[in-house]
Design a protein around this motif. Sequence first.
Motif, short mmCIF file in Angstrom:
data_model
loop_
_atom_site.label_atom_id
_atom_site.label_comp_id
_atom_site.label_asym_id
_atom_site.label_seq_id
_atom_site.Cartn_x
_atom_site.Cartn_y
_atom_site.Cartn_z
N ILE A 1 -5.81 -5.00 -1.15
CA ILE A 1 -7.06 -4.85 -1.91
C ILE A 1 -8.11 -4.06 -1.12
O ILE A 1 -9.23 -3.90 -1.58
N ASP A 2 -7.72 -3.57 0.05
CA ASP A 2 -8.62 -2.77 0.88
C ASP A 2 -8.45 -1.29 0.52
O ASP A 2 -7.43 -0.67 0.83
N SER A 3 -9.45 -0.73 -0.15
CA SER A 3 -9.35 0.66 -0.61
C SER A 3 -9.44 1.67 0.53
O SER A 3 -9.13 2.85 0.35
N THR A 4 -9.85 1.22 1.72
CA THR A 4 -10.02 2.15 2.86
C THR A 4 -8.79 2.17 3.78
O THR A 4 -8.74 2.97 4.71
N THR A 5 -7.82 1.30 3.53
CA THR A 5 -6.67 1.22 4.44
C THR A 5 -5.84 2.50 4.41
O THR A 5 -5.72 3.17 3.38
N GLN A 6 -5.28 2.85 5.57
CA GLN A 6 -4.43 4.03 5.68
C GLN A 6 -2.94 3.68 5.55
O GLN A 6 -2.09 4.56 5.56
N VAL A 7 -2.66 2.37 5.39
CA VAL A 7 -1.27 1.93 5.24
C VAL A 7 -0.79 2.28 3.84
O VAL A 7 -1.47 1.97 2.85
N LYS A 8 0.39 2.91 3.74
CA LYS A 8 0.92 3.32 2.43
C LYS A 8 1.29 2.10 1.59
O LYS A 8 1.73 1.07 2.12
N GLU A 9 1.12 2.25 0.28
CA GLU A 9 1.31 1.13 -0.65
C GLU A 9 2.74 0.57 -0.62
O GLU A 9 2.95 -0.64 -0.71
N TRP A 10 3.71 1.46 -0.46
CA TRP A 10 5.10 0.98 -0.51
C TRP A 10 5.41 0.02 0.63
O TRP A 10 6.22 -0.91 0.47
N ILE A 11 4.75 0.21 1.77
CA ILE A 11 4.95 -0.69 2.92
C ILE A 11 4.53 -2.11 2.55
O ILE A 11 5.19 -3.09 2.92
N LEU A 12 3.44 -2.23 1.82
CA LEU A 12 2.87 -3.53 1.51
C LEU A 12 3.67 -4.28 0.44
O LEU A 12 3.60 -5.51 0.36
N ASN A 13 4.43 -3.56 -0.38
CA ASN A 13 5.15 -4.19 -1.49
C ASN A 13 6.66 -4.20 -1.31
O ASN A 13 7.37 -4.78 -2.13
N HIS A 14 7.16 -3.58 -0.26
CA HIS A 14 8.60 -3.37 -0.13
C HIS A 14 9.31 -4.60 0.43
O HIS A 14 8.80 -5.28 1.33
N GLU A 15 10.49 -4.86 -0.11
CA GLU A 15 11.37 -5.87 0.47
C GLU A 15 12.37 -5.13 1.36
O GLU A 15 13.22 -4.40 0.88
N PHE A 16 12.23 -5.32 2.66
CA PHE A 16 13.04 -4.57 3.62
C PHE A 16 14.41 -5.23 3.80
O PHE A 16 14.52 -6.45 3.92
N ARG A 17 15.43 -4.38 3.85
CA ARG A 17 16.76 -4.83 4.24
C ARG A 17 16.97 -4.40 5.68
O ARG A 17 17.06 -3.19 5.98
#
Length: 830
Positions: A549-565
């Motif tokens: 919910i931080d509009s200023t973050t530089q972290v890409k959206e996919w990182i925050l929602n991805h389920e990593f294998r």
Amino acid sequence: MAWRDAKASRVRLLLFMASIILGIAAVVSIQLFSENLTNNIQLQSKSLMGADFIIKSKQLPSANAQRLIDSLQPDASEVRFVSMIAFPKNEGTKLVRVRGLEGDFPFYGDLETTPTAAASQYQSSGGALVDATLLLQYSIKPGDSIKIGEITLPIAGALQAIPGNNAISSSVAPLVVIPNRFIEATELLQFGSRREYQFFYQQPEVDLERLEERLEPRLELEDAGLDTHISTSKRLGRRYENVGSFLNLTAFIALLLGCVGIASSVNIYIKEKIKAIAVLKCLGASRKQSFLIFLIQIAGIGLLGGFIGTALGIGLQELFPYLLKEFFPFDLQISITAQPILMGIFLGLVMLVLFALLPLLRTWYVSPLEVLRFSGTTFTESKKARYMAIGILVLFLYGFSFWLLKDALFALAFILGVLVTFAVLAGIATLSMKLVKKYFPKGAHFTTRQSLLNLFRPNNQTVVLLVAIGLGTFLISTLYFTKDILLDKTELGQTSQSANLITLDVQPDQIGEVAATFKTNDLPVIDNIPLVTMRMHSIKNELVNTLRIDSTTQVKEWILNHEFRTTYRSELINSEEIIEGEWVASQQEGKVVQISISDNLAEDAQVGVGDVIVFNVQGVQMETVVTSIRKVDWANLQLNFSIVFPKGVLENAPQFNVLTTYAATEEKSAGLQRDLVSKFPNVSVIDLRQVYTVVEGILDKVSWVINFMAFFSILTGIIVLIGSVRTSKYQRIKESVLLRTLGAKNKQILSITALEYIFLGVLGSLVGIILALFSSFLLAVFVFEEAFVPSFIPFLVFIPGISLLVLAIGLSNIREVLKSSPLEVLRKTN
């Protein structure tokens, strides 16, 4: 006067016009196609999705997410996943995408089946809809059975089309649609299985932008997402923007090439008119009048060329839906709009005038005394006027490029690239003339000396011919070399050490039996890779939920929602190399868990060596520290991972395995797949040879389309070539007549002409291929990061082919000289 003079020079003026017609046709056809594509996407966005909006989740929705989903009252739902299926009739097996649908989906667009009634009856009858191509491949028809996991269903119909599906994804894994109520009975959704839940809504009255703004943040907190038909339309539009930009630039290059030929031809044309202009000025014509006479001629043929090119472009754009149909999830409807048509006519007029402006300026400074001079010119042009003309031309080209690309920096890079390419080709042509002049072989045979002399004589066409030949050859050769790079990058090594069969979702208690099945089929187990799924909980002490919910973050959206294998191992594989930090093979007791991440993950997550990431591993939080960053070759068709743990950490975590093997023949591959599907329905098998075949097919289609567009450039180059050679026809005729008068034989004149044009053809095509080699090498090293092994096709085809074409055009100029007497020819040309 403009009309009268144009009638006398109509053949040359028509050649000027022909040089730009193809370029204008290419630009107009692509512009019309791009507009039609945009309009179709907007009009069919609901049909492409099948609903007004969709809520998606890559795991079973949480309680909060399910409450949100239910509050909006979904009209249909589905679960989709990838699995192996079998046809009991002939024991055929195939990796497919299964969609378990519930409800009357789609709400927009059509579910097309054969027979037609199957689309509305498969839910009630409990049958499956199977991709029509898959049925043809396995000689299966409606009424036969399909085995999906632990259940066997009748095939209700052949599936022709359904919203949300496209031809390319179906080539890799064809689609099978079944009623949602049978999904649990298949027993395919086990631990680690990739699946996606979708909930479809038919609510046309809802304000989708407001809904997205209000609902998206709440869904993201629950690892879910919202997709509307409006966002689908925008996303598809962006996906095809790059294709349109590339095609536009290819067409623009064809137009530029034609205009360069015109500039050179007009230069020769005006030189030949100097005496006539001087006579006009002796008779009282002003500078303005003499300038306008030839400006009106050029503007007239530009306007006529614009009309013809636009008409041709309207016809050509009908081809694009056929050429690109594999890449669109819908049938493209073609319509004609006014803007590209007006633009084509405008381009024909403006481009021709701008490129002819520099030669036309000569008419302004012609002195009446030129009529008394026998050779050479003594008038000087204004440098200020010349620089202004060049500045106007470059500004227009930049403005037009910006309009095509919608990006100022890209437009500047494109113009600079074009100017550099033209400058290199022109520089090599000029250098060639100087070298020939400096090292002129005075002791050579007469015909050889005369042919080389023609390369730097007055009114020579060496520069324009080498630019036209070189640029056309450069474009086509670059396409061939680039295609080879892409294909080499995806090529599979056919050795027993290179896996070409991958078995997914093998549960821990199945590993021994799956390995035994490999052995039964005389196949080795090359890799046994454990996989553990997890999500990021916090990055550098910042909660992922907060970052969402931080509009200023530089972290890409996919990182925050991805389920990593992820996996764990003690050594690197051949597609990886450490670029920062140190590789840790096994976890040391008492230390924070040490991990290695890929370079793209490090960039998108804004983390580096020493940073802390906390993972949520099946509900258990695990703190880790990044100790190394790896460069991963993702194009290598093997299992690569963004996150790798050392040994001694994840062995007891919930996991499943991937086993790989090498099957030398299709029969071996088919036998293993049949055995695995019958014994382990949850296990999926990916045959990398099939994937490679699909990738190669896609690349072939793309390269075919690109070659089709580049054809405009090479064909324009040929027309420029014809125009340039024919422009100097009369000068050549006079020279050949003088040679015949002095006693030269037809054979000698033929030899002189042939040697000159063979030299131009060979040098032009060779320079074009060398430039293509250089540009392709840069692409291979800096873009594809691959070794470059050039193809021999351009060397074997273009050099002799183009040289023979140039020779044929050149020899056609002197037919009249060889057939008639010198006096007769001189009377005709004067």
